[in-house]
Design a protein around this motif. Structure first.
Motif, short mmCIF file in Angstrom:
data_model
loop_
_atom_site.label_atom_id
_atom_site.label_comp_id
_atom_site.label_asym_id
_atom_site.label_seq_id
_atom_site.Cartn_x
_atom_site.Cartn_y
_atom_site.Cartn_z
N ASP A 1 62.37 32.17 47.41
CA ASP A 1 61.79 33.21 48.21
C ASP A 1 60.30 32.90 47.79
O ASP A 1 59.95 33.55 46.62
N ARG A 2 59.53 32.40 48.59
CA ARG A 2 57.86 32.19 48.21
C ARG A 2 57.35 33.52 47.82
O ARG A 2 57.37 34.50 48.77
N PRO A 3 56.51 33.68 46.66
CA PRO A 3 55.92 34.88 46.50
C PRO A 3 54.57 35.05 47.12
O PRO A 3 54.21 34.12 47.90
N ASP A 4 54.14 36.22 47.29
CA ASP A 4 52.80 36.88 48.07
C ASP A 4 51.90 36.83 46.79
O ASP A 4 52.10 37.70 45.86
N HIS A 5 50.87 35.90 47.08
CA HIS A 5 49.73 36.03 45.96
C HIS A 5 48.60 36.83 46.39
O HIS A 5 47.55 36.83 45.89
N GLY A 6 48.65 37.21 47.56
CA GLY A 6 47.57 37.91 48.31
C GLY A 6 46.78 36.69 49.24
O GLY A 6 45.97 37.13 50.02
N GLU A 7 47.56 35.74 49.72
CA GLU A 7 46.96 34.75 50.66
C GLU A 7 46.45 35.28 51.87
O GLU A 7 45.61 35.13 52.41
N GLU A 8 47.33 36.31 52.54
CA GLU A 8 47.10 37.00 53.80
C GLU A 8 46.81 38.49 53.41
O GLU A 8 46.17 39.07 54.56
N SER A 9 47.00 38.89 52.35
CA SER A 9 46.88 40.26 52.20
C SER A 9 45.92 40.88 51.28
O SER A 9 45.41 42.18 51.22
N TYR A 10 45.03 39.89 50.46
CA TYR A 10 44.12 40.51 49.62
C TYR A 10 42.60 40.26 50.20
O TYR A 10 42.41 39.10 50.73
N ARG A 11 42.16 41.53 50.32
CA ARG A 11 40.67 41.41 50.82
C ARG A 11 39.70 41.94 49.90
O ARG A 11 39.61 42.92 49.19
N GLY A 12 38.62 40.88 49.67
CA GLY A 12 37.62 41.25 48.61
C GLY A 12 36.56 42.07 49.02
O GLY A 12 36.17 42.07 50.26
N CYS A 13 35.79 42.68 48.17
CA CYS A 13 34.63 43.62 48.58
C CYS A 13 33.41 43.19 47.72
O CYS A 13 32.41 44.19 47.51
N GLY A 14 33.36 41.98 46.94
CA GLY A 14 32.19 41.82 46.30
C GLY A 14 32.16 42.36 44.88
O GLY A 14 31.09 42.55 44.12
N ARG A 15 33.15 42.86 44.18
CA ARG A 15 33.05 43.43 43.06
C ARG A 15 32.88 42.46 41.82
O ARG A 15 32.50 43.12 40.77
N LEU A 16 33.00 41.41 42.06
CA LEU A 16 32.83 40.62 40.72
C LEU A 16 31.84 39.45 41.34
O LEU A 16 31.94 38.37 40.79
N GLU A 17 31.08 39.72 42.15
CA GLU A 17 29.82 38.73 42.68
C GLU A 17 29.03 38.09 41.57
O GLU A 17 28.50 38.91 40.63
N GLY A 18 29.21 36.63 41.51
CA GLY A 18 28.49 35.84 40.47
C GLY A 18 29.09 35.97 39.22
O GLY A 18 28.57 35.23 38.21
N TYR A 19 30.33 36.49 39.10
CA TYR A 19 31.14 36.46 37.66
C TYR A 19 31.64 34.95 37.69
O TYR A 19 32.06 34.14 38.34
#
Length: 300
Positions: free
Chosen positions: A39-57
């Motif tokens: 059963d393939r895990p969910d790594h956030g491929e379709e579910s993780y939404r970024g908000c620029g919290r680590l911009e330039g890191y």
């Protein structure tokens, strides 16, 4: 398998994901490849939404080919970070999928295959990150080795004990030692511990021992480097559905994995761990150091 539209969508956490591999007590060859999992895990491929919290890191994630490491690399990239991942050479196929996810997020991905049980390889990881990025803002020590032995201490060989300690502890020590001179004020180190640090399973005695040591190391290193403006924290996952599970546990344990260990009655998906790492890497956690965030589904 139901899942959130993104990590901000409200759901009943008990039902957000189904029980992985239920009725499919399948084992796979170590070190485990995502494509071989029942059963393939969910790594956030379709579910993780970024908000620029680590911009330039600029981040280093060990064990970044699959599981929690892939989910963290994906989340960091979608939050604006460039990511270097380290992994074993035999995990190249999984690593390239992580690379694709990072690059699809518009960020730079760097790969450094090799065995972190060698101090020289740990130095190569840090040296490559500095050469590629010019600096390191976040070091995530996530690579780990386990092999369940249902017979407990009687079945744990010296060879296995040595491999577990070298992978889980020595590598973390070597990586931190090599990285600290390159970390500026505001940088962060995040070590992956485990619920096993607090509630050890006899069949994972050697692994649990290292995870307890990681908690202690995190607290000690945090006190050591806060004078340089560097924060050090740990994430302690509970049962998480990653390739390590079917690659290191008996089939009957794989089939019921997470069902009894967590009050939620299920294992976590890697995507559910990533937000804790993002928080500890970001400036939002500026007054947090030497702490352990448990992501265990209610297990203590």
């Amino acid at each position: 398998m139901p899942m959130a539209e993104d990590q901000y969508g409200r759901q009943d956490p008990r039902k957000q994901y189904g029980q992985p591999a239920e009725g499919e007590g399948v084992t796979i060859e170590h070190p485990g490849r995502t494509g071989e999992m029942p059963d393939r895990p969910d790594h956030g491929e379709e579910s993780y939404r970024g908000c620029g919290r680590l911009e330039g890191y600029k981040a280093v994630v060990t064990g970044g080919d699959s599981g929690i490491g892939r989910a963290v690399a994906l989340a960091f990239a979608r939050e604006g970070a460039d990511v270097l991942i380290s992994y074993l050479p035999e995990e190249e196929q999984d690593a390239q999928e992580t690379v694709r996810l990072v690059r699809d997020a518009g960020r730079t991905a760097v790969t450094v295959p090799g065995d972190l049980r060698e101090e020289a390889q740990c130095r190569r990881v840090i040296d490559r990150a500095v050469a590629e990025f010019g600096r390191i803002d976040v070091l995530v020590n996530n690579a780990a080795y386990q092999m369940m032995q249902p017979g407990g201490i009687a079945d744990i060989t010296t060879e296995q004990f040595d491999r577990v300690l070298k992978t889980n502890l020595y590598a973390m020590f070597w990586l931190c030692k090599a990285a600290v001179p390159h970390l500026r004020p505001g940088s962060a180190i995040i070590n992956t511990s485990s619920i096993q640090a607090f509630d050890p399973s006899p069949g994972l005695l050697d692994y649990a021992t290292t995870k307890g040591a990681i908690v202690n190391f995190t607290k000690g290193l945090a006190a050591d480097v806060i004078g340089k403006g560097i924060r050090v924290n740990s994430v302690a996952p509970g049962p998480v559905w990653t390739p390590l599970i079917p690659a290191t546990m008996p089939a009957e344990k794989v089939e019921s994995f997470g069902k009894e260990e967590s009050p939620m009655g299920r294992a976590a998906q890697p995507a559910e761990l990533a937000p804790a790492y993002v928080f500890l890497a970001s400036q939002e956690s500026s007054y947090i150091t030497g702490e352990v965030i448990k992501v265990t589904g209610g297990s203590r």
